[in-house]
Design an enzyme around this catalytic site. Structure first.
Site, PDB file in Angstrom:
ATOM      1  N   HIS A   1       5.557 -39.626 -11.820  1.00 67.63           N
ATOM      2  CA  HIS A   1       6.778 -40.299 -11.674  1.00 67.63           C
ATOM      3  C   HIS A   1       7.841 -39.745 -12.485  1.00 67.63           C
ATOM      4  O   HIS A   1       8.019 -39.421 -13.440  1.00 67.63           O
ATOM      5  CB  HIS A   1       6.596 -41.874 -12.256  1.00 67.63           C
ATOM      6  CG  HIS A   1       7.210 -42.646 -11.458  1.00 67.63           C
ATOM      7  ND1 HIS A   1       8.603 -42.656 -11.810  1.00 67.63           N
ATOM      8  CD2 HIS A   1       7.023 -43.390 -10.605  1.00 67.63           C
ATOM      9  CE1 HIS A   1       9.163 -43.835 -11.231  1.00 67.63           C
ATOM     10  NE2 HIS A   1       8.052 -44.384 -10.423  1.00 67.63           N
TER      11      HIS A   1
ATOM     12  N   GLY B   1      26.414 -45.260 -26.403  1.00 71.00           N
ATOM     13  CA  GLY B   1      25.582 -44.446 -26.986  1.00 71.00           C
ATOM     14  C   GLY B   1      26.203 -42.996 -27.194  1.00 71.00           C
ATOM     15  O   GLY B   1      27.355 -42.750 -26.635  1.00 71.00           O
TER      16      GLY B   1
ATOM     17  N   HIS C   1      19.192 -38.014 -26.285  1.00 65.34           N
ATOM     18  CA  HIS C   1      18.501 -38.030 -27.539  1.00 65.34           C
ATOM     19  C   HIS C   1      17.344 -36.770 -27.153  1.00 65.34           C
ATOM     20  O   HIS C   1      16.678 -36.621 -26.333  1.00 65.34           O
ATOM     21  CB  HIS C   1      17.741 -39.515 -27.346  1.00 65.34           C
ATOM     22  CG  HIS C   1      17.020 -39.591 -28.639  1.00 65.34           C
ATOM     23  ND1 HIS C   1      15.768 -38.912 -28.940  1.00 65.34           N
ATOM     24  CD2 HIS C   1      17.170 -40.215 -29.809  1.00 65.34           C
ATOM     25  CE1 HIS C   1      15.200 -39.350 -30.097  1.00 65.34           C
ATOM     26  NE2 HIS C   1      16.006 -40.425 -30.702  1.00 65.34           N
ATOM     27  N   PRO C   2      17.112 -36.150 -28.156  1.00 70.65           N
ATOM     28  CA  PRO C   2      16.530 -34.812 -28.034  1.00 70.65           C
ATOM     29  C   PRO C   2      14.815 -35.079 -27.772  1.00 70.65           C
ATOM     30  O   PRO C   2      14.473 -34.187 -26.923  1.00 70.65           O
ATOM     31  CB  PRO C   2      16.432 -34.485 -29.436  1.00 70.65           C
ATOM     32  CG  PRO C   2      16.638 -35.392 -30.442  1.00 70.65           C
ATOM     33  CD  PRO C   2      17.698 -36.261 -29.610  1.00 70.65           C
ATOM     34  N   THR C   3      14.252 -36.253 -28.068  1.00 73.47           N
ATOM     35  CA  THR C   3      13.063 -36.473 -27.438  1.00 73.47           C
ATOM     36  C   THR C   3      12.986 -37.784 -26.365  1.00 73.47           C
ATOM     37  O   THR C   3      11.868 -37.734 -25.702  1.00 73.47           O
ATOM     38  CB  THR C   3      12.020 -36.707 -28.601  1.00 73.47           C
ATOM     39  OG1 THR C   3      12.524 -37.918 -29.552  1.00 73.47           O
ATOM     40  CG2 THR C   3      11.798 -35.462 -29.676  1.00 73.47           C
ATOM     41  N   ALA C   4      13.875 -38.440 -26.715  1.00 74.59           N
ATOM     42  CA  ALA C   4      13.789 -39.608 -25.802  1.00 74.59           C
ATOM     43  C   ALA C   4      14.857 -39.728 -24.458  1.00 74.59           C
ATOM     44  O   ALA C   4      14.779 -40.862 -23.664  1.00 74.59           O
ATOM     45  CB  ALA C   4      14.024 -41.018 -26.852  1.00 74.59           C
ATOM     46  N   GLY C   5      15.318 -38.825 -24.393  1.00 78.17           N
ATOM     47  CA  GLY C   5      16.314 -38.615 -23.213  1.00 78.17           C
ATOM     48  C   GLY C   5      17.192 -39.713 -23.315  1.00 78.17           C
ATOM     49  O   GLY C   5      18.340 -40.068 -23.991  1.00 78.17           O
TER      50      GLY C   5
END
Lengths: 309, 309
Positions: free
Chosen positions: B93, B174, B179-183
């Protein structure tokens, strides 16, 4: 746990519906007093009161558990008997008693045998309390000749004394002769009933009568349908007026489709249909599932049901 | 008072539905921890959790009032960001963020403007709290180019840095970079969506694809329909898989009837249809009213609704 209808109502709480029909549809003070007396009973919910001045009859829709019914019904009987005198009662609807008929209906968390037992308990109680003859009917009656409301009510209040003089018509509870002003009452248990009308785009009454004859059980139609054809004079159209007495076995959609097909025979279209009063959610869900060919659908998928669990 | 859907739920209580989609569908411990954290929030109802390992995605269905949402959503975001690293995330997905999309949906006693305001409040809060870029979408977005989820998500997590370097794709809240891991996350408000599939009695995939093309808004079909044709290989049949994004304006029955008619063009019949997940009662009532030609019917006539008022 979802109830039989798929609706998640009050988990673990019994919901019994009771629909007393009372022979007063004109004096609003009398009707209001009966409704208020019922509302005052702990655990009794008065969902609806419908009065018809032409019929001179009111229908109360109540819900509650067995204790609420046992406490509440005698209150209604006492009020009705104190205020209604059938010797001077005139109205279009056939009637046997001041309280004419009292069906108990299992809705959720309660079985038909439990409703039958409740009907008998209350029948015995009001018969003794009010010195009133009571006949059991429908699921509460073991006698096929005394199961159908129309058979029991035939002759009405005026013919009751003669009728009760016959051994075959001794009451199930109470005195052997009619109450002088309140007649007799009919108490029992049944499946939820759906009052369903289909209006036809014609003024030809015989079309409605022929279709009613084709669709009702008594003249060869669907098993759990009672129907009659009537004119709606103010609108210049006709109506097939029905009671669907077991929607689980004879669903609404099958009745609709059959009436529609029969109407085509006469070159007549279905103008509209209407449900009078309350209908169980499961009966509607049945029809959606049929027309949309829905597979695997349950009441638990209805958003509002999930909010109430 | 009956709510807009006709269902009488919690009188005077606002019911907002929220359906966060989170990019974790395999690690049940992570998913359970998020669900438990949400359940612990006062006033928050977790109605459903659906996880798909192939998609590597979970969908939570929540209900509550605005204070419950304001308290609960940050908890979900914190859990998701702590446990999900999109740099190593693989799944069928498309996804932009650890928390991918969060729609707020008015159900009862609350308006769309109120849901839009709630979406913005929560967007500002989590953006600042988690140092996370957030895009508004659907009814909460004033920019037509950034209204549709597919348009915002295009490029997914992997293309996000490049996308956000363009002025047109500065976030609504924001930091200016992912965000480096959370997009990034997408938050907004919309009408209840119905996931509706129609299965066709054929194995010809092109039939499902042609019908999907005919029925969806994007290629000339009904306005509030998204559709695609897919194979159901284990059953040897095909499916028109749809999202109905505004059932009040584009009702289920119209979609069904149109798909059925289109299928006739190919000599194919409708085998069955299915509703996936939850559906508002009013959407079902619409279809019953259509097929039974019901006049004057309201949710207040549904027995179970009267029991809950």
């Amino acid at each position: 746990m979802p109830g039989a209808s798929g609706a998640i109502i009050f988990s673990d709480m019994a919901v019994i519906e009771c629909v007393p029909n009372v022979s007063e549809g004109r004096r609003t003070d009398v009707i209001d007093r009966m409704a208020d007396a019922l509302r005052a009973v702990p655990g009794m919910r008065v969902l609806d009161v419908q009065s018809d001045a032409t019929h001179n009859r009111s229908v109360f829709t109540l819900a509650g558990d067995a204790p609420a019914m046992i406490a509440g019904l005698p209150v209604l009987f006492e009020q009705a008997i104190a205020n209604i005198d059938l010797r001077t009662h005139k109205g279009e609807h056939p009637r046997l008693g001041a309280v004419d008929v009292v069906p108990f209906i299992p809705i959720d968390g309660v079985t038909m045998p439990e409703c039958i037992a409740l009907a008998k308990t209350i029948a015995a109680d009001v018969a003794s309390r009010c010195q009133l003859p009571v006949f059991l009917y429908e699921e509460a009656s073991a006698n096929p000749a005394r199961k159908n409301l129309e058979d029991i009510r035939r002759g009405e209040f005026e013919g009751l004394a003669t009728k009760m003089a016959q051994p075959a018509w001794a009451p199930d509870y109470g005195p052997a002769a009619p109450h002088p002003t309140a007649g007799a009452s009919v108490i029992g248990a049944r499946m939820p009933l759906i009052a369903y009308n289909i209006n036809l785009a014609t003024n030809r009454l015989e079309v409605a009568k022929k279709i009613a004859s084709a669709i009702r059980m008594s003249s060869g139609g669907l098993r759990y349908v009672k129907a009659m054809g009537i004119p709606l004079e103010d609108r210049g159209i006709v109506q097939v007026s029905m009671n669907l007495t077991n929607y689980e076995k004879t669903p609404i959609f099958r009745v609709f489709d059959l009436v529609k097909r029969e109407a085509e025979r006469y070159g007549v279209s279905v103008l509209e249909s209407e449900i009078v009063g309350l209908v169980p959610a499961a009966a509607l869900r049945q029809s959606v599932e049929y027309y949309l060919q829905l597979e695997g659908f349950t009441g638990a998928q209805v958003l509002e049901n999930r909010l109430r669990s």
